[in-house]
Design an enzyme around this catalytic site. Structure first.
Site, PDB file in Angstrom:
ATOM      1  N   ASP A 161      59.146  41.951   0.538  1.00 40.37           N
ATOM      2  CA  ASP A 161      59.327  40.532   0.848  1.00 40.37           C
ATOM      3  C   ASP A 161      58.367  39.621   0.084  1.00 40.37           C
ATOM      4  O   ASP A 161      58.570  38.401   0.047  1.00 40.37           O
ATOM      5  CB  ASP A 161      59.124  40.271   2.351  1.00 40.37           C
ATOM      6  N   LYS A 176      59.365  33.045   6.841  1.00 39.36           N
ATOM      7  CA  LYS A 176      60.772  32.884   6.452  1.00 39.36           C
ATOM      8  C   LYS A 176      61.665  33.404   7.572  1.00 39.36           C
ATOM      9  O   LYS A 176      61.260  34.202   8.419  1.00 39.36           O
ATOM     10  CB  LYS A 176      61.076  33.615   5.137  1.00 39.36           C
ATOM     11  N   GLY A 220      52.844  38.655   6.814  1.00 30.15           N
ATOM     12  CA  GLY A 220      51.892  39.384   5.978  1.00 30.15           C
ATOM     13  C   GLY A 220      52.251  39.298   4.501  1.00 30.15           C
ATOM     14  O   GLY A 220      51.375  39.174   3.638  1.00 30.15           O
ATOM     15  N   SER A 221      53.546  39.353   4.216  1.00 31.78           N
ATOM     16  CA  SER A 221      54.003  39.229   2.831  1.00 31.78           C
ATOM     17  C   SER A 221      53.647  37.860   2.269  1.00 31.78           C
ATOM     18  O   SER A 221      53.245  37.732   1.108  1.00 31.78           O
ATOM     19  CB  SER A 221      55.514  39.445   2.758  1.00 31.78           C
ATOM     20  N   GLY A 277      54.927  42.001  12.911  1.00 35.56           N
ATOM     21  CA  GLY A 277      56.089  42.740  13.383  1.00 35.56           C
ATOM     22  C   GLY A 277      57.135  41.828  13.984  1.00 35.56           C
ATOM     23  O   GLY A 277      57.858  42.203  14.907  1.00 35.56           O
ATOM     24  N   ALA A 278      57.234  40.612  13.437  1.00 39.04           N
ATOM     25  CA  ALA A 278      58.118  39.599  14.008  1.00 39.04           C
ATOM     26  C   ALA A 278      59.353  39.330  13.162  1.00 39.04           C
ATOM     27  O   ALA A 278      60.204  38.541  13.548  1.00 39.04           O
ATOM     28  CB  ALA A 278      57.343  38.286  14.199  1.00 39.04           C
ATOM     29  N   GLY A 279      59.448  39.949  11.980  1.00 39.39           N
ATOM     30  CA  GLY A 279      60.581  39.698  11.109  1.00 39.39           C
ATOM     31  C   GLY A 279      60.491  38.396  10.348  1.00 39.39           C
ATOM     32  O   GLY A 279      61.487  37.912   9.818  1.00 39.39           O
ATOM     33  N   LEU A 280      59.294  37.827  10.260  1.00 33.93           N
ATOM     34  CA  LEU A 280      59.102  36.528   9.610  1.00 33.93           C
ATOM     35  C   LEU A 280      58.395  36.633   8.258  1.00 33.93           C
ATOM     36  O   LEU A 280      58.192  35.622   7.596  1.00 33.93           O
ATOM     37  CB  LEU A 280      58.301  35.600  10.532  1.00 33.93           C
ATOM     38  N   GLY A 281      57.994  37.833   7.871  1.00 32.53           N
ATOM     39  CA  GLY A 281      57.343  38.002   6.573  1.00 32.53           C
ATOM     40  C   GLY A 281      55.958  37.421   6.487  1.00 32.53           C
ATOM     41  O   GLY A 281      55.488  37.085   5.400  1.00 32.53           O
TER      42      GLY A 281
END
Length: 270
Positions: free
Chosen positions: A134, A8, A100-101, A94-98
């Protein structure tokens, strides 16, 4: 069975206050994009659950992976047989893309389908909230206006159908703890959900990610990438989540200049 966890972006991200539980309340529109992983779940050949991965390296103990934690959550309430899980990791960590969530949420959905648990989306969201702020978004996996910890949802009329997107990950992982350390929560004067209804070309002057305020001075590559996306014709560009991916939204497909060749780049249609 196979599933394809997506990722996302955040269309605006405002940190409004720190909560008594140590988390932060926020306002943001989460918007799914096609950069994703591949998750396979099959019956185990032994009596134990197992998890393996390929692609990008995943730090930490595999037994504590979010996919396994998702299985264990359901196992506590349902008589699930042991399974083998394999995750092919393509979305940077750690990319701000979610990423792992999304893996965790899609694992919940896949297990629900595979074993006919008949859990509704609200029930799956409740499980997902136990795994991360997230995670619950990826149960519905559609554009949603998100508040509180990012896990309370309302509908939004934001529609980027017909636009194109470029995501640039500058090989820089930013931890959530580091990102929040520089945040100064504040109450916005205008409604983000209403501002997002304005033409996308207006967003450059109104829609902001609060994490940029502290992370851009610390990591100069981030504002540089944002500027380069605008120079390449983006109608709107921003950092996603707590970083470090920078994305640009375009009216048409775009060939990116050579300065992005050292980074992980994903392009697609919204």
């Amino acid at each position: 069975m196979l599933t394809f966890p997506t990722s996302k972006i955040n269309l605006g991200l405002r940190i409004t206050e720190k909560r008594p539980d140590g988390f932060h309340n926020l306002q943001s529109c989460f918007y799914p994009v096609g950069w994703g992983d591949i998750l396979e779940v099959i019956p185990a050949s032994t009596h134990e659950v197992s998890f393996t991965s390929s692609g990008l390296s995943i730090p930490g103990n595999p037994e504590h992976n979010l996919c396994i934690r998702a299985y264990n959550l359901l196992k506590a309430d349902f008589n699930l047989p042991p399974v083998q899980m394999h995750l092919h990791k393509l979305v940077p960590i750690g990319a701000g893309l979610g990423g792992g969530s999304a893996d965790a949420a899609f694992a919940l959905k896949l297990l629900n389908e595979q074993f006919a648990l008949r859990l509704t989306n609200p029930q799956l969201e409740d499980y997902a909230r136990l795994l991360g702020s997230d995670c619950a978004f990826f149960i519905q996996n559609r554009p949603l206006y998100c508040t509180q910890k990012g896990d309370v949802f309302s509908d939004t009329a934001v529609d980027l159908n017909g636009y194109y997107i470029v995501l640039v990950y500058p090989n820089l992982a930013i931890s959530t703890a580091e990102a929040y350390a520089g945040i100064n929560p504040h109450q916005p004067e205008a409604s983000l959900n209403e501002q997002l209804l304005e033409p996308v070309a207006n967003w450059r002057n109104t829609i902001h990610n609060d994490f940029e305020d502290s992370l851009f001075p610390r990591y100069p590559i981030l504002p540089q990438l944002k500027a380069q996306l605008y120079e390449s014709g983006a109608v709107y560009a921003s950092m996603s989540g707590s970083g470090s991916t920078i994305y640009g939204i375009f009216n048409a497909p775009v060939d990116m200049p050579n300065q992005f060749s050292d980074y992980r780049v994903w392009k697609g249609k919204l």
